[in-house]
Design a protein around this motif. Structure first.
Motif, short mmCIF file in Angstrom:
data_model
loop_
_atom_site.label_atom_id
_atom_site.label_comp_id
_atom_site.label_asym_id
_atom_site.label_seq_id
_atom_site.Cartn_x
_atom_site.Cartn_y
_atom_site.Cartn_z
N ALA A 1 19.77 31.13 38.79
CA ALA A 1 19.49 32.05 37.68
C ALA A 1 19.69 31.37 36.33
CB ALA A 1 20.39 33.29 37.78
N GLY A 2 19.53 32.17 35.27
CA GLY A 2 19.70 31.66 33.92
C GLY A 2 21.15 31.72 33.47
N THR A 3 21.33 31.85 32.19
CA THR A 3 22.66 31.81 31.59
C THR A 3 23.50 33.01 32.02
OG1 THR A 3 21.84 30.64 29.65
CG2 THR A 3 23.91 31.85 29.40
N ALA A 4 24.73 32.71 32.45
CA ALA A 4 25.68 33.76 32.83
C ALA A 4 26.64 33.99 31.67
CB ALA A 4 26.45 33.34 34.06
N THR A 5 26.94 35.25 31.41
CA THR A 5 27.87 35.58 30.32
C THR A 5 29.03 36.47 30.77
OG1 THR A 5 26.50 37.48 29.69
CG2 THR A 5 26.09 35.38 28.56
N GLU A 6 29.05 36.83 32.06
CA GLU A 6 30.16 37.61 32.56
C GLU A 6 30.17 37.58 34.08
OE1 GLU A 6 28.15 42.06 32.71
OE2 GLU A 6 29.44 41.53 31.01
N TYR A 7 31.31 37.96 34.65
CA TYR A 7 31.43 38.12 36.09
C TYR A 7 32.18 39.42 36.34
CZ TYR A 7 32.10 37.15 41.01
OH TYR A 7 32.07 37.23 42.37
N VAL A 8 31.59 40.28 37.17
CA VAL A 8 32.12 41.63 37.37
C VAL A 8 32.38 41.85 38.85
CG1 VAL A 8 31.73 44.09 37.02
CG2 VAL A 8 30.74 42.43 35.43
N ARG A 9 33.52 42.41 39.15
CA ARG A 9 33.87 42.76 40.52
C ARG A 9 33.96 44.28 40.63
NH1 ARG A 9 33.96 41.57 45.65
NH2 ARG A 9 34.14 39.41 44.94
N GLY A 10 33.29 44.85 41.63
CA GLY A 10 33.35 46.28 41.88
C GLY A 10 34.35 46.60 42.97
N PHE A 11 35.17 47.60 42.75
CA PHE A 11 36.17 48.03 43.73
C PHE A 11 35.84 49.44 44.19
CE2 PHE A 11 38.20 44.91 41.02
CZ PHE A 11 38.75 44.04 41.94
N THR A 12 35.51 49.57 45.46
CA THR A 12 35.24 50.88 46.03
C THR A 12 36.53 51.68 46.18
OG1 THR A 12 33.44 49.87 47.28
CG2 THR A 12 34.11 52.07 47.94
N TYR A 13 37.63 50.97 46.49
CA TYR A 13 38.92 51.63 46.71
C TYR A 13 39.95 51.16 45.70
CZ TYR A 13 36.86 52.42 51.33
OH TYR A 13 36.03 52.79 52.35
N ALA A 14 40.86 52.04 45.38
CA ALA A 14 42.02 51.65 44.59
C ALA A 14 43.04 50.99 45.52
CB ALA A 14 42.64 52.87 43.92
N GLY A 15 43.89 50.14 44.92
CA GLY A 15 44.94 49.51 45.71
C GLY A 15 44.64 48.06 46.01
N GLY A 16 45.67 47.28 46.22
CA GLY A 16 45.50 45.87 46.54
C GLY A 16 45.54 44.99 45.30
N GLN A 17 45.87 43.73 45.52
CA GLN A 17 45.94 42.76 44.42
C GLN A 17 44.63 42.01 44.30
OE1 GLN A 17 47.93 38.74 44.63
NE2 GLN A 17 49.46 39.78 43.37
N TYR A 18 44.25 41.71 43.07
CA TYR A 18 43.03 40.96 42.82
C TYR A 18 43.30 39.89 41.78
CZ TYR A 18 38.28 39.85 41.25
OH TYR A 18 37.12 39.19 40.90
N ALA A 19 42.84 38.66 42.07
CA ALA A 19 42.93 37.55 41.12
C ALA A 19 41.55 36.93 40.98
CB ALA A 19 43.94 36.51 41.61
N LEU A 20 41.12 36.74 39.73
CA LEU A 20 39.82 36.15 39.44
C LEU A 20 40.00 34.94 38.53
CD1 LEU A 20 36.70 36.07 39.24
CD2 LEU A 20 36.89 37.77 37.40
N GLN A 21 39.40 33.82 38.91
CA GLN A 21 39.42 32.61 38.08
C GLN A 21 37.98 32.18 37.82
OE1 GLN A 21 42.07 29.02 38.81
NE2 GLN A 21 40.10 28.18 39.43
N ILE A 22 37.66 31.93 36.55
CA ILE A 22 36.36 31.41 36.16
C ILE A 22 36.57 29.99 35.66
CG2 ILE A 22 34.30 31.74 34.75
CD1 ILE A 22 34.81 34.15 36.45
N ARG A 23 35.90 29.03 36.29
CA ARG A 23 36.03 27.63 35.89
C ARG A 23 34.70 27.12 35.34
NH1 ARG A 23 39.12 22.80 39.17
NH2 ARG A 23 38.82 21.17 37.59
N PHE A 24 34.75 26.48 34.16
CA PHE A 24 33.55 26.03 33.47
C PHE A 24 33.38 24.52 33.58
CE2 PHE A 24 34.94 29.95 31.48
CZ PHE A 24 33.76 30.68 31.36
N ASP A 25 32.12 24.09 33.62
CA ASP A 25 31.81 22.67 33.60
C ASP A 25 32.22 22.08 32.24
OD1 ASP A 25 29.90 20.26 33.03
OD2 ASP A 25 29.71 20.62 35.19
N ASP A 26 32.73 20.86 32.24
CA ASP A 26 33.16 20.23 30.99
C ASP A 26 32.04 20.16 29.95
OD1 ASP A 26 35.70 19.86 31.91
OD2 ASP A 26 35.38 17.80 32.57
N ARG A 27 30.79 20.15 30.43
CA ARG A 27 29.65 20.00 29.52
C ARG A 27 29.16 21.33 28.95
NH1 ARG A 27 26.29 16.89 34.02
NH2 ARG A 27 27.52 18.45 35.19
#
Length: 360
Positions: free
Chosen positions: A282-308
């Motif tokens: 795809a083209g340029t990304a400007t966000e990342y979204v996670r959908g949760f159907t249920y409440a509860g539980g732990q979530y960790a999200l890491q976004i890593r970018f290319d040095d360039r």
């Protein structure tokens, strides 16, 4: 709405879960139908064994001892080789009218007998199925099954995913319900953004718990950025799962993939597995979204970018639905050495959670 990555997962058990909870296979009950005698002269389900000495007797005794109700009923019907239509016929002889659909719901755990007439049917079932007195009734007297109590309240996929009609069609094609019998208790997700500012790929480590019997798969749902070619997205089964069927919709950029487990889970069982998607189409990304159907539980999200290709600003946000306003904004600082940002949510709520970034 800004261009961005749309991604949401739904735990789905697909065909196997419905098969496990469906009508029992069996022959007509001419051999199985006999007048009931009280096994060993006792109403104690824990001590009871099948008087016919069938191979199913141990499973039936265990189900009557520990429940839950729907499992005990399903096991009893299967061990007697009674089609639901015959069960309904026998109930009618007791003066109790219960439809096949209701019986099916009862043995799947979709509904519980509660009304006086329904409870009278359960007592009749104990006789028809040659079970100890009170063996099924006592399971109904207990609080609702633990797995059902622990299951969080669900939010409709329509409020979570903008391409909900496409998603539903793909799930239907796989024979997979929106609620696949799993909910997340822990999820660590790593997303990689490439030199062209595109989403290159992501990996997930997922810990889930089954809230019904027979679950043997998870359906991962990928919604790419505008321009995504879902037919070129590669599904990777990394740990404790293997890739199954994959379906996609070219116009919507949506892909669904089965991740198959090696064994069926019982209600309350947990499973740890890892998987990923390789994109870059795809083209340029400007966000990342996670959908949760249920409440509860732990979530960790890491976004890593290319040095360039490093963003000038990043922030986290939350939404109650895909069309709702965004709140919970918090600026995130890009780490110096690893070029990444992250969020950790100890107890997620049903809805959307994500990270957005600006390139200019």
């Amino acid at each position: 709405m800004r261009n961005g990555t749309r991604f949401a997962d739904g735990g789905s058990a697909g065909d196997a879960a419905r098969t496990a909870g469906g009508h029992p296979a069996g022959s007509p009950d001419t051999a199985a139908w006999t007048d009931r005698t009280d096994p060993a002269g006792s109403a104690d389900a824990a001590a009871w064994t099948d008087p016919a000495g069938s191979a199913d007797s141990a499973d039936l005794a265990a189900a009557l001892r520990t429940g839950p109700f729907h499992l005990a009923l399903r096991t009893a019907i299967a061990s007697r080789r009674l089609p639901l239509q015959r069960v309904r016929h026998h109930l009618a002889q007791y003066g109790v009218n219960v439809g096949v659909t209701s019986l099916s719901y009862w043995q799947q755990g979709a509904r519980r007998p509660r009304r006086a007439e329904s409870l009278r049917a359960v007592r009749a079932l104990e006789e028809i199925l040659q079970l100890p007195e009170e063996s099924l009734i006592r399971l109904l007297a207990q609080p609702a099954e633990r797995a059902e109590r622990e299951r969080p309240a669900a939010r409709s996929y329509r409020s979570l995913v903008e391409a909900s009609d496409v998603l539903r069609a793909l799930l239907t094609e796989l024979g997979s319900p929106v609620d696949g019998g799993l909910h997340t208790i822990g999820h660590h997700e790593r997303v990689r953004i490439g030199a062209r500012r595109e989403l290159v790929g992501r990996e997930s480590q997922h810990a889930v718990r089954a809230h019904r019997d027979g679950v043997d798969r998870y359906v991962a749902i990928y919604h790419g950025d505008p321009g995504c070619a879902p037919d070129q997205v590669r599904v990777r089964a990394l740990e404790n799962c293997r890739a199954g069927r994959v379906r996609w919709h070219e116009g919507a950029g949506v892909l669904v993939a089965e991740l198959l487990f090696d064994a069926r889970l019982r209600a309350g069982d947990t499973h740890l597995f890892a998987y990923g998607f390789e994109d870059g189409t795809a083209g340029t990304a400007t966000e990342y979204v996670r959908g949760f159907t249920y409440a509860g539980g732990q979530y960790a999200l890491q976004i890593r970018f290319d040095d360039r290709a490093l963003p000038v600003a990043c922030h986290r946000f939350a939404q109650q639905s895909a069309s709702g306003p965004r709140g919970g904004r918090q600026e995130l600082t890009l780490s110096g050495s690893h070029r990444s940002v992250h969020l950790v949510e100890p107890q997620v709520r049903a809805g959307l959670l994500g990270i957005a970034w600006d390139w200019e």
